[in-house]
Design a protein around this motif. Structure first.
Motif, mmCIF file in Angstrom:
data_model
loop_
_atom_site.group_PDB
_atom_site.id
_atom_site.type_symbol
_atom_site.label_atom_id
_atom_site.label_comp_id
_atom_site.label_asym_id
_atom_site.label_seq_id
_atom_site.Cartn_x
_atom_site.Cartn_y
_atom_site.Cartn_z
ATOM 1 N N UNK A 129 0.986 -1.036 0.130
ATOM 2 C CA UNK A 129 0.021 -0.087 -0.291
ATOM 3 C C UNK A 129 0.780 0.870 -0.226
ATOM 4 N N UNK A 130 2.074 1.293 0.553
ATOM 5 C CA UNK A 130 2.448 2.692 0.300
ATOM 6 C C UNK A 130 4.229 1.891 0.558
ATOM 7 N N UNK A 131 5.183 3.093 -0.654
ATOM 8 C CA UNK A 131 6.143 2.394 -0.558
ATOM 9 C C UNK A 131 7.618 2.480 0.390
ATOM 10 N N UNK A 132 7.524 4.075 1.018
ATOM 11 C CA UNK A 132 7.980 4.088 2.133
ATOM 12 C C UNK A 132 7.426 5.039 3.683
ATOM 13 N N UNK A 133 8.075 5.278 4.262
ATOM 14 C CA UNK A 133 8.253 5.519 5.480
ATOM 15 C C UNK A 133 6.973 7.702 5.217
ATOM 16 N N UNK A 134 7.554 8.331 4.243
ATOM 17 C CA UNK A 134 7.367 9.003 3.896
ATOM 18 C C UNK A 134 5.502 9.001 3.088
ATOM 19 N N UNK A 135 5.563 7.944 2.533
ATOM 20 C CA UNK A 135 4.141 7.503 1.801
ATOM 21 C C UNK A 135 3.289 7.098 2.727
ATOM 22 N N UNK A 136 4.041 6.930 3.633
ATOM 23 C CA UNK A 136 2.687 5.861 4.560
ATOM 24 C C UNK A 136 2.287 7.015 5.472
ATOM 25 N N UNK A 137 2.804 8.297 5.842
ATOM 26 C CA UNK A 137 2.238 9.180 6.863
ATOM 27 C C UNK A 137 1.409 10.231 5.977
ATOM 28 N N UNK A 138 1.652 10.511 4.430
ATOM 29 C CA UNK A 138 0.698 10.603 3.470
ATOM 30 C C UNK A 138 -0.832 10.485 3.827
ATOM 31 N N UNK A 139 -0.839 8.887 3.271
ATOM 32 C CA UNK A 139 -1.204 7.687 3.546
ATOM 33 C C UNK A 139 -2.586 8.281 4.623
ATOM 34 N N UNK A 140 -1.361 8.583 5.455
ATOM 35 C CA UNK A 140 -2.718 8.803 6.932
ATOM 36 C C UNK A 140 -2.429 9.448 7.315
ATOM 37 N N UNK A 141 -2.605 10.922 6.796
ATOM 38 C CA UNK A 141 -2.277 12.115 6.939
ATOM 39 C C UNK A 141 -1.905 12.927 8.242
ATOM 40 N N UNK A 142 -0.326 12.280 8.389
ATOM 41 C CA UNK A 142 0.096 13.095 9.418
ATOM 42 C C UNK A 142 0.788 13.478 9.120
ATOM 43 N N UNK A 143 1.728 14.915 9.934
ATOM 44 C CA UNK A 143 2.491 15.472 9.343
ATOM 45 C C UNK A 143 3.878 15.002 9.876
ATOM 46 N N UNK A 144 5.397 14.949 9.011
ATOM 47 C CA UNK A 144 6.283 14.300 8.939
ATOM 48 C C UNK A 144 7.363 15.271 9.795
ATOM 49 N N UNK A 145 6.499 16.463 10.628
ATOM 50 C CA UNK A 145 7.173 17.592 12.217
ATOM 51 C C UNK A 145 6.348 16.475 13.110
ATOM 52 N N UNK A 146 5.301 16.351 12.953
ATOM 53 C CA UNK A 146 5.230 14.788 14.564
ATOM 54 C C UNK A 146 5.624 14.173 15.234
ATOM 55 N N UNK A 147 6.590 12.984 13.604
ATOM 56 C CA UNK A 147 6.614 11.967 14.126
ATOM 57 C C UNK A 147 8.335 12.201 14.585
ATOM 58 N N UNK A 148 8.733 11.783 16.122
ATOM 59 C CA UNK A 148 9.714 11.365 16.471
ATOM 60 C C UNK A 148 10.505 10.265 16.089
ATOM 61 N N UNK A 149 9.955 9.105 16.061
ATOM 62 C CA UNK A 149 11.186 7.982 15.807
ATOM 63 C C UNK A 149 10.095 6.899 15.246
ATOM 64 N N UNK A 150 10.345 5.910 14.097
ATOM 65 C CA UNK A 150 10.050 5.636 13.415
ATOM 66 C C UNK A 150 10.601 3.895 13.439
ATOM 67 N N UNK A 151 9.841 3.398 14.032
ATOM 68 C CA UNK A 151 10.384 1.480 14.239
ATOM 69 C C UNK A 151 9.955 0.926 13.065
ATOM 70 N N UNK A 152 9.984 0.263 12.057
ATOM 71 C CA UNK A 152 10.197 -1.021 11.245
ATOM 72 C C UNK A 152 10.456 -2.247 11.833
ATOM 73 N N UNK A 153 10.029 -2.935 11.914
ATOM 74 C CA UNK A 153 10.292 -4.204 11.732
ATOM 75 C C UNK A 153 11.800 -4.739 13.322
ATOM 76 N N UNK A 154 11.372 -4.041 14.001
ATOM 77 C CA UNK A 154 12.008 -3.914 15.200
ATOM 78 C C UNK A 154 13.434 -2.625 14.829
ATOM 79 N N UNK A 155 13.631 -2.292 13.599
ATOM 80 C CA UNK A 155 14.993 -1.338 13.341
ATOM 81 C C UNK A 155 14.413 -0.276 12.979
ATOM 82 N N UNK A 156 14.934 0.880 13.591
ATOM 83 C CA UNK A 156 14.191 2.794 13.659
ATOM 84 C C UNK A 156 14.611 2.952 11.716
#
Length: 84
Positions: free
Chosen positions: A35-62
């Motif tokens: 559904x989403x290519x990368x983290x930025x695409x995911x945030x856009x899908x969710x309607x969240x600004x990247x400025x709100x995000x302090x940390x992202x963890x994908x399958x246990x990896x930052x």
């Protein structure tokens, strides 16, 4: 017999869930595989600004905004925190 991919389970904290386009329905969102290519695409899908995000963890990896997303697994989004 072909096994169907489970997709990504995206976990949002309460603060982010309130601001996502799915609010206030869930603190977790199931995305279909691919559904989403990368983290930025995911945030856009969710309607969240990247400025709100302090940390992202994908399958246990930052992860960063340009980190590709796997077809299956878990993503945790953590808001920026302040205080002292």
């Amino acid at each position: 017999m072909r096994e169907e991919k489970q997709g990504l389970q995206v976990y949002l904290g309460v603060l982010l869930a309130r601001q996502s386009r799915f609010a206030p329905a869930a603190n977790a969102v199931q995305l279909p595989a691919g559904a989403c290519r990368d983290v930025a695409d995911l945030l856009a899908y969710l309607g969240l600004s990247p400025t709100l995000i302090g940390m992202v963890v994908v399958n246990g990896q930052r992860a960063g905004l340009d980190t590709p997303l796997p077809e299956e697994g878990q993503v945790y989004l953590f808001p920026c925190l302040a205080g002292g």
